[in-house]
Design an enzyme around this catalytic site. Structure first.
Site: not given
Length: 504
Positions: A101, A395
């Site tokens: 994102h 992540d």
């Protein structure tokens, strides 16, 4: 207070940790990204020159500020990318993309400080902006016509709070992915016509976790890739796990390796005297207990200030008037950064994270491998494999995927990072006819990270002679890696065997 120099620098923030603070100390992995030739104009047509430029993954140790700029990924920077580059007459069959994102608001606030003032509504007149931003906002308002899995349909399709909520995607994050989508549009739609104008719903696949920041990031990239796409053709599927493991999430050994890696990180962190003294000094500045400051994950908010050009936060000396006192400093940041860099080195040497990563990344890699093989073999008559597949993730999704592929030196995923798998067919392909496996033998794969071709840095194709008569990486190497070879690090030959090994 910050120095004048520090106030004018904009530096990336790091995301907050996931449970047990696992990602906090991986966040500033050394950014050793290879670069394409500066100033070289990227050709619009198929390149008949060198397909896989020799990349250099060794670099001098970066300073904390330059490293943070790379992590922040400011969208006004010019990129020279290698997506869609091929030998003449090779055909692009499909593209599989995983993204992290975009830029987001912190997940935690630093106690006794004012939260960073950032507007999370979208405005084409506010920087950073993008030529597609206005039409993107308008198009997202029509999203009720789309098809949504589970709770995704009730989520906002654009960030919409004038004062950002915790973890909310910012306008910077939206622009980052509009730009990513535009890059992929130029490479795959304009150059290779990957999708026809009347593409079918089965040809485009999108999935996201159940967080608004991943959903909105994926939609922004898709809009940049296919401007004004018809909502009626789009189904957005939800992944319940951040590992995108679907029905293959049960893996006891993976959890055990994660636990061992977290314990290693804890030992490394608590043995660092300079880091401990720095946290004590920061807590003293803010007038809070050291353990309270640690629990608030100050790096997350600190980097948000830096990335958005805001001064470092200062303590309140009066809770009613919010009078400011002493401030956190760049020196505090530098010590934390140094410790994270040390931890990154030790992490690679210990090898526990790599073992965790292989088991964490396998389900996604296996799905990608199955789709690629089906595309070249044409196994499912009447069924259409996705030509463009997009996974919008975090992540903690992308970092183990990079590690499992052997790309640990590529660096920890920055905001709006993108990992691309391209499937190619050679001109000699005979539509799967002839001897068994013939279709696969004429299929090839490229792996690109943030626009740079890292195919020959992966474990499965590092030993391939790129200067041979066939300069692309055979798909068979990727298939063998996913199905068997990647498990050699845990002394197993399959995912099921590896997941149920006893880990001491």
């Amino acid at each position: 207070m910050l120095t004048h120099t520090c106030r004018q620098k904009r530096v990336s923030r790091m995301p907050a940790c996931f449970p047990m603070q696992f990602s906090l100390f991986l966040l500033f992995a050394v950014q050793l990204m290879p670069t394409s030739p500066v100033g070289e104009e990227v050709p619009r047509g198929k390149s008949r020159k060198r397909v896989n430029p020799v990349v250099h993954t060794e670099a001098p140790e970066p300073d904390p500020i330059a490293d943070a700029y790379r992590y922040c990924n400011l969208p006004n920077q010019t990129e020279h990318t290698w997506e869609g580059h091929s030998l003449a007459d090779y055909k692009l069959l499909s593209v599989h993309v995983m993204i992290r994102h975009g830029d987001r608001y912190p997940l935690y606030s630093i106690p006794q400080t004012k939260r960073p003032a950032i507007d999370c509504t979208l405005s084409p007149n506010r920087k950073p902006s993008h030529p597609l931003l206005a039409s993107f906002i308008s198009h997202m308002a029509q999203g009720g016509r789309g098809h949504w899995d589970a709770s995704l349909g009730s989520m906002p399709r654009v960030p919409n709070h004038s004062s950002c909520e915790m973890g909310e995607l910012t306008q910077t994050g939206v622009v980052q992915h509009l730009k990513n989508g535009e890059i992929l549009h130029q490479a795959y739609i304009r150059r290779h016509r990957l999708l026809p104008p009347d593409w079918s719903p089965r040809q485009v696949f999108m999935e996201s976790t159940g967080k608004s920041r991943t959903l909105q990031s994926g939609l922004a990239l898709l809009y940049g890739f296919l401007p004004d796409f018809p909502w009626s053709k789009l189904t957005v599927r939800q992944q319940w796990s951040t590992l995108f493991c679907g029905s293959s999430c049960d893996c006891p050994a993976r959890s055990r390796y994660l636990d061992l890696e977290q314990k290693r990180q804890y030992r490394q962190r608590t043995s660092d005297a300079e880091l401990e003294h720095t946290y004590i000094a920061m807590a003293t500045v803010l007038g809070v207990a050291t353990r309270t400051l640690r629990a608030a994950n100050p790096v997350d908010s600190l980097l948000c200030h830096l990335c958005h050009g805001l001064p470092f936060p200062c303590a309140y000396t009066n809770s009613i008037t919010h009078t400011q006192g002493a401030c956190l400093t760049l020196n505090h940041f530098a010590v934390i950064r140094r410790q994270q860099r040390d931890d990154e080195r030790e992490r690679q040497e210990a090898g526990l994270y790599r073992r965790y990563a292989v088991l964490a990344a396998h389900p996604y890699l296996n799905r990608t491998a199955l789709r690629m093989e089906a595309a070249v073999r044409r196994r499912h008559k009447g069924a259409e494999e996705p030509v463009f597949a997009l996974a919008s993730a975090h992540d903690v999704t992308m970092a183990p995927l990079l590690s499992a592929l052997g790309l640990e030196r590529a660096g920890f995923p920055r905001f709006a990072a993108r990992l691309v798998f391209e499937l190619w067919k050679s001109p000699e392909a005979k539509e799967g006819k002839g001897k068994k496996g013939g279709a696969v033998e004429n299929a090839f794969i490229r792996v690109l990270y943030n626009g740079q071709d890292l195919t020959f840095d992966t474990d499965f194709c590092r030993d391939h002679d790129r200067h041979s008569a066939q300069p692309l990486c055979p798909l068979s190497k990727f298939l063998n890696f996913v199905r068997r070879d990647m498990f050699s690090i845990v002394n197993a030959t399959s995912y099921q065997e590896a997941c149920h090994l006893t880990v001491l």
